[in-house]
Design an enzyme around this catalytic site. Structure first.
Site, PDB file in Angstrom:
ATOM      1  N   MET A  27      12.503  34.978 -64.782  1.00 24.47           N
ATOM      2  CA  MET A  27      11.576  34.438 -63.782  1.00 24.47           C
ATOM      3  C   MET A  27      11.139  35.536 -62.809  1.00 24.47           C
ATOM      4  SD  MET A  27      12.642  30.530 -63.133  1.00 24.47           S
ATOM      5  CE  MET A  27      13.934  30.807 -61.951  1.00 24.47           C
ATOM      6  N   ALA A  32      19.292  44.579 -61.442  1.00 19.48           N
ATOM      7  CA  ALA A  32      20.057  45.287 -62.477  1.00 19.48           C
ATOM      8  C   ALA A  32      20.663  44.344 -63.522  1.00 19.48           C
ATOM      9  CB  ALA A  32      21.148  46.129 -61.816  1.00 19.48           C
ATOM     10  N   GLY A  33      20.854  43.065 -63.169  1.00 19.17           N
ATOM     11  CA  GLY A  33      21.346  42.104 -64.165  1.00 19.17           C
ATOM     12  C   GLY A  33      20.326  41.903 -65.272  1.00 19.17           C
ATOM     13  N   HIS A  34      19.062  41.710 -64.875  1.00 16.43           N
ATOM     14  CA  HIS A  34      18.001  41.579 -65.875  1.00 16.43           C
ATOM     15  C   HIS A  34      17.907  42.857 -66.730  1.00 16.43           C
ATOM     16  CE1 HIS A  34      16.353  38.852 -62.574  1.00 16.43           C
ATOM     17  NE2 HIS A  34      16.351  38.044 -63.616  1.00 16.43           N
ATOM     18  N   GLY A 144      22.044  35.709 -69.738  1.00 16.97           N
ATOM     19  CA  GLY A 144      23.177  36.193 -68.952  1.00 16.97           C
ATOM     20  C   GLY A 144      24.313  35.183 -68.910  1.00 16.97           C
ATOM     21  N   GLN A 150      23.527  27.331 -69.038  1.00 16.73           N
ATOM     22  CA  GLN A 150      22.238  27.578 -69.697  1.00 16.73           C
ATOM     23  C   GLN A 150      22.470  28.118 -71.117  1.00 16.73           C
ATOM     24  OE1 GLN A 150      18.592  29.188 -67.704  1.00 16.73           O
ATOM     25  NE2 GLN A 150      19.363  31.114 -68.503  1.00 16.73           N
TER      26      GLN A 150
HETATM   27  P1  AMP Z   1      16.352  34.427 -64.066  1.00 21.98           P
HETATM   28  O1  AMP Z   1      15.235  35.391 -63.841  1.00 21.98           O
HETATM   29  O2  AMP Z   1      17.192  34.181 -62.866  1.00 21.98           O
HETATM   30  O3  AMP Z   1      15.899  33.170 -64.780  1.00 21.98           O
HETATM   31  O4  AMP Z   1      17.330  35.157 -65.090  1.00 21.98           O
HETATM   32  C1  AMP Z   1      16.867  35.641 -66.329  1.00 21.98           C
HETATM   33  C2  AMP Z   1      18.056  35.995 -67.183  1.00 21.98           C
HETATM   34  O5  AMP Z   1      18.842  36.998 -66.533  1.00 21.98           O
HETATM   35  C3  AMP Z   1      18.992  34.792 -67.418  1.00 21.98           C
HETATM   36  O6  AMP Z   1      19.435  34.803 -68.763  1.00 21.98           O
HETATM   37  C4  AMP Z   1      20.115  35.061 -66.459  1.00 21.98           C
HETATM   38  O7  AMP Z   1      21.352  34.495 -66.876  1.00 21.98           O
HETATM   39  C5  AMP Z   1      20.185  36.579 -66.496  1.00 21.98           C
HETATM   40  N1  AMP Z   1      20.851  37.080 -65.290  1.00 21.98           N
HETATM   41  C6  AMP Z   1      20.562  36.748 -64.004  1.00 21.98           C
HETATM   42  N2  AMP Z   1      21.430  37.375 -63.159  1.00 21.98           N
HETATM   43  C7  AMP Z   1      22.267  38.097 -63.932  1.00 21.98           C
HETATM   44  C8  AMP Z   1      23.384  38.943 -63.665  1.00 21.98           C
HETATM   45  N3  AMP Z   1      23.824  39.163 -62.420  1.00 21.98           N
HETATM   46  N4  AMP Z   1      24.016  39.519 -64.707  1.00 21.98           N
HETATM   47  C9  AMP Z   1      23.598  39.299 -65.988  1.00 21.98           C
HETATM   48  N5  AMP Z   1      22.557  38.519 -66.307  1.00 21.98           N
HETATM   49  C10 AMP Z   1      21.893  37.910 -65.306  1.00 21.98           C
END
Ligand code: AMP
Length: 294
Positions: A27, A32-34, A144, A150
């Site tokens: 989204m 850094a997680g993404h 993630g 999810q």
């Molecule tokens: P989002 O943009 O929040 O919908 O997240 C997109 C993807 O990034 C999802 O699969 C999340 O689980 C993953 N994600 C978000 N935060 C983290 C994180 N801290 N570490 C690893 N993956 C993450």
């Protein structure tokens, strides 16, 4: 890096591209997680598509759709630097054209945890993820561990609907003090930011107890409640110790892996975190390997 603002442009490329494709749905408001998901996707595929779409159907009317952080320019710069091949940035009107009326609902595993507080959330997630799978036709898609439910919901959808996509699960990326990276962390005030690592500390307390053979789920939940109630400014939405495969809440010790998860409101944002016990499991990937699509 090619940025596609239209679904048709992405589809045209996909029809021509013969290599292995990895999809990273996001989204935006990237961190850094993404990027960790992107790195793994790059290591395992010939091309990586990142989608950036703040999906309206996964937000309830009372939630933060309009104020969700949007940082498209910075996101595109990060992804270009990371060497991503294509970014899909569709408009809500393209994804949900007039008279849209078809939704995917994974019935059981969507109900507890996040689903209890957000009853329409996963229906929106599964619907948009299946649409992205149909549009991009990836070989693998990356999610993630941070959003563990999810992962369970999407794997169930993939199994139930014979979706030919390999679901990969990437470990949670954290700040040095343990706070899981999240786009919503930008909402935290400096004093709330100081409290936020309490989620991780509560999980660590449960993991320590488990390592010392205190494995009664009731005890683990009480322990985490006690840790979090030391901090007045937090509102605990739920603390769960559940079977990691079925997500059923547990009330007696069991040998099978457990998902320990929590949702806590700190000021404006509602933060999530989780761990698997035993900790060595790290992600749900190995656990749910038998659920793959065909
Ligand atoms: P989002 O943009 O929040 O919908 O997240 C997109 C993807 O990034 C999802 O699969 C999340 O689980 C993953 N994600 C978000 N935060 C983290 C994180 N801290 N570490 C690893 N993956 C993450």
């Amino acid at each position: 890096m090619q940025v596609d603002y239209s679904l048709a442009a992405l589809r045209a490329w996909r029809l021509e591209f013969a290599g292995r494709v990895g999809l990273v749905p996001t989204m935006g408001a990237l961190h850094a997680g993404h990027l960790r998901l992107v790195e793994q996707a790059q290591a395992e595929n010939d091309a990586v598509v990142v989608s950036i779409f703040v999906n309206p159907t996964q937000f309830a009317a009372t939630e933060d759709l309009s104020s969700y952080p949007r940082t498209l320019e910075a996101d595109l710069a990060l992804l270009a630097r990371a060497g991503v091949n294509r970014v899909l940035v569709p408009t809500p009107e393209q994804v949900y054209p007039p008279r849209f009326q078809t939704y995917v609902n994974v019935e059981q595993v969507s109900k507890g945890l996040e689903g209890a507080s957000r009853p329409t959330h996963f229906r929106g997630v599964t619907t948009v993820v299946l649409k992205l799978f149909n549009l991009v036709q990836p070989h693998r898609a990356y999610f993630g561990q941070k959003d563990a439910q999810q992962v369970v919901v999407i794997r169930q959808m993939v199994r139930d609907l014979n979706v030919p996509v390999d679901i990969r699960v990437v470990p949670t990326v954290r700040e040095p003090d343990g706070l899981a990276l999240s786009s919503r962390n930008v909402y935290l005030t400096p004093s709330e930011r100081e409290l936020a690592p309490m989620l991780y500390r509560a999980l660590q307390a449960a993991a320590d107890a488990y390592a010392h053979t205190a494995r009664d789920p009731q005890h683990l939940r009480a322990l985490m409640h006690a840790r979090l109630s030391e901090v007045g400014a937090l509102h605990v939405d739920y603390i769960s110790v559940a079977d990691a495969q079925t997500l059923e809440e547990l009330y007696s010790p069991q040998a099978a892996p457990m998902l320990v998860s929590l949702a806590v409101q700190i000021g404006k944002p509602r933060l999530l975190d989780n761990c698997l016990l035993p900790l060595e499991l790290n992600t749900l990937e190995g656990l749910t390997a038998n659920l793959g699509g065909s």
